[in-house]
Design an enzyme around this catalytic site. Structure first.
Site, PDB file in Angstrom:
ATOM      1  N   ASP A 156     -10.038  -5.752  -2.358  1.00 45.79           N
ATOM      2  CA  ASP A 156      -9.091  -4.921  -1.536  1.00 45.79           C
ATOM      3  C   ASP A 156     -10.125  -4.113  -0.313  1.00 45.79           C
ATOM      4  O   ASP A 156     -10.645  -3.287  -0.654  1.00 45.79           O
ATOM      5  CB  ASP A 156      -8.081  -4.035  -2.115  1.00 45.79           C
ATOM      6  CG  ASP A 156      -6.947  -3.595  -1.046  1.00 45.79           C
ATOM      7  OD1 ASP A 156      -6.860  -4.146   0.040  1.00 45.79           O
ATOM      8  OD2 ASP A 156      -6.160  -2.398  -1.357  1.00 45.79           O
ATOM      9  N   ASP A 159       0.806  -1.246   0.064  1.00 42.36           N
ATOM     10  CA  ASP A 159       0.115  -0.060  -0.065  1.00 42.36           C
ATOM     11  C   ASP A 159       0.788   1.176  -0.117  1.00 42.36           C
ATOM     12  O   ASP A 159       1.859   1.246   0.927  1.00 42.36           O
ATOM     13  CB  ASP A 159      -0.986  -0.089   1.309  1.00 42.36           C
ATOM     14  CG  ASP A 159      -2.046  -1.067   1.062  1.00 42.36           C
ATOM     15  OD1 ASP A 159      -2.766  -1.038  -0.070  1.00 42.36           O
ATOM     16  OD2 ASP A 159      -2.534  -1.577   1.988  1.00 42.36           O
TER      17      ASP A 159
HETATM   18  C1  DX5 Z   1      -6.742   0.310   2.376  1.00 46.28           C
HETATM   19  C2  DX5 Z   1      -5.621  -0.558   1.692  1.00 46.28           C
HETATM   20  C3  DX5 Z   1      -5.887  -1.957   1.846  1.00 46.28           C
HETATM   21  C4  DX5 Z   1      -5.819  -2.264   3.304  1.00 46.28           C
HETATM   22  C5  DX5 Z   1      -6.317  -3.975   3.531  1.00 46.28           C
HETATM   23  O1  DX5 Z   1      -6.683   1.817   1.942  1.00 46.28           O
HETATM   24  O2  DX5 Z   1      -5.513  -0.278   0.441  1.00 46.28           O
HETATM   25  O3  DX5 Z   1      -4.826  -2.742   1.181  1.00 46.28           O
HETATM   26  O4  DX5 Z   1      -4.471  -2.416   3.682  1.00 46.28           O
HETATM   27  O5  DX5 Z   1      -6.530  -3.674   4.834  1.00 46.28           O
HETATM   28  P1  DX5 Z   1      -7.685  -4.627   5.625  1.00 46.28           P
HETATM   29  O6  DX5 Z   1      -7.821  -6.086   4.856  1.00 46.28           O
HETATM   30  O7  DX5 Z   1      -7.492  -4.625   7.024  1.00 46.28           O
HETATM   31  O8  DX5 Z   1      -9.033  -3.877   5.210  1.00 46.28           O
HETATM   32 ZN    ZN Z   2      -4.434  -1.734  -0.769  1.00 37.61          ZN
END
Ligand code: DX5
Ligand code: ZN
Length: 221
Positions: free
Chosen positions: A168, A33
């Protein structure tokens, strides 16, 4: 079967290394990310020039939650990301970005926030290898999943069954099977893996949920 990708959302080098170390043994490609404090409020620690050294051979995709991604996309291609994801909400130049990165267009994935309809990208779908459907508003991990993502996955697969569809945000063992059934190819999981007491057990829970789904998928027309 849908594949799981652990998400690494880190604010410091220590957090980045610690999260990568927690999921390294799972042997899965990673989802990194990248936030710039402009497209989203938060800023992450993920310097592209350090990825080869820090990931040491682990395949990864870069999820760019940044404004003006036309600058960042080539940088992440050069940094060795095997897929680069940017948001349709972050640019009006999505087609130009694709053309400018030729011959790397087949590594580009276009992302859609929960409020953005699939119709926003229908005309440009052919320029991309796939679509990332956000299950949460981008910006942080650990948020609750928006069910609208399921409908979007189905809609995209109906239009182009050959596209990679990723989901995601808010992905957990309890919604993984429904997402796979809807047609998702890649499920990105952050807190469910990187904040689990034991990431290996957490991954087994995902696999169990997906295995139970598999026979249903096999008999689908
Ligand atoms: C959110 C990110 C995601 C996040 C996912 O802005 O793009 O990739 O890290 O985390 P979880 O699975 O905890 O929602
Ligand atoms: Zn992400």
């Amino acid at each position: 079967m849908a594949k799981i990708l652990p998400a690494i959302l880190a604010h410091t080098e220590e957090e980045f290394v610690e999260k990568v170390n927690r999921v390294r043994a799972l042997g899965l490609p990673l989802h990194i990310d990248v936030m710039d404090g402009s497209f989203v409020e938060d800023t992450t620690w993920a310097p592209p020039e350090r990825m080869r050294e820090l990931l040491d051979g682990i395949e990864y995709e870069a999820h760019l939650m940044v404004s003006n991604p036309e600058h960042a996309v080539p940088v992440w291609i050069a940094a060795g990301a095997n897929r680069i994801i940017f948001h349709v909400e972050s640019t009006t130049r999505e087609t130009m970005i694709c053309r400018a990165t030729s011959p790397h267009c087949d590594q580009l994935i276009i992302a859609l926030n929960p409020d953005t309809p699939v119709s926003r990208i229908t005309a440009v779908l052919g320029d991309f290898a796939g679509v990332l459907v956000m299950g949460v508003v981008p910006g942080k991990n650990g948020q609750a999943f928006h069910d609208i993502a399921l409908e979007k996955v189905r809609a995209i697969k109906n239009i182009r069954s050959d596209m990679i569809v990723e989901v995601d945000g808010g992905v957990k063992p309890n919604n993984a099977a429904a997402l796979a059934e809807a047609g998702a190819d890649l499920l990105v999981a952050g807190s469910a893996l990187t904040e689990a007491a034991d990431s290996t057990i957490a991954l087994l829970e995902f696999k169990k949920a997906l295995d139970e789904q598999e026979p249903l998928l096999r008999v689908s027309p």
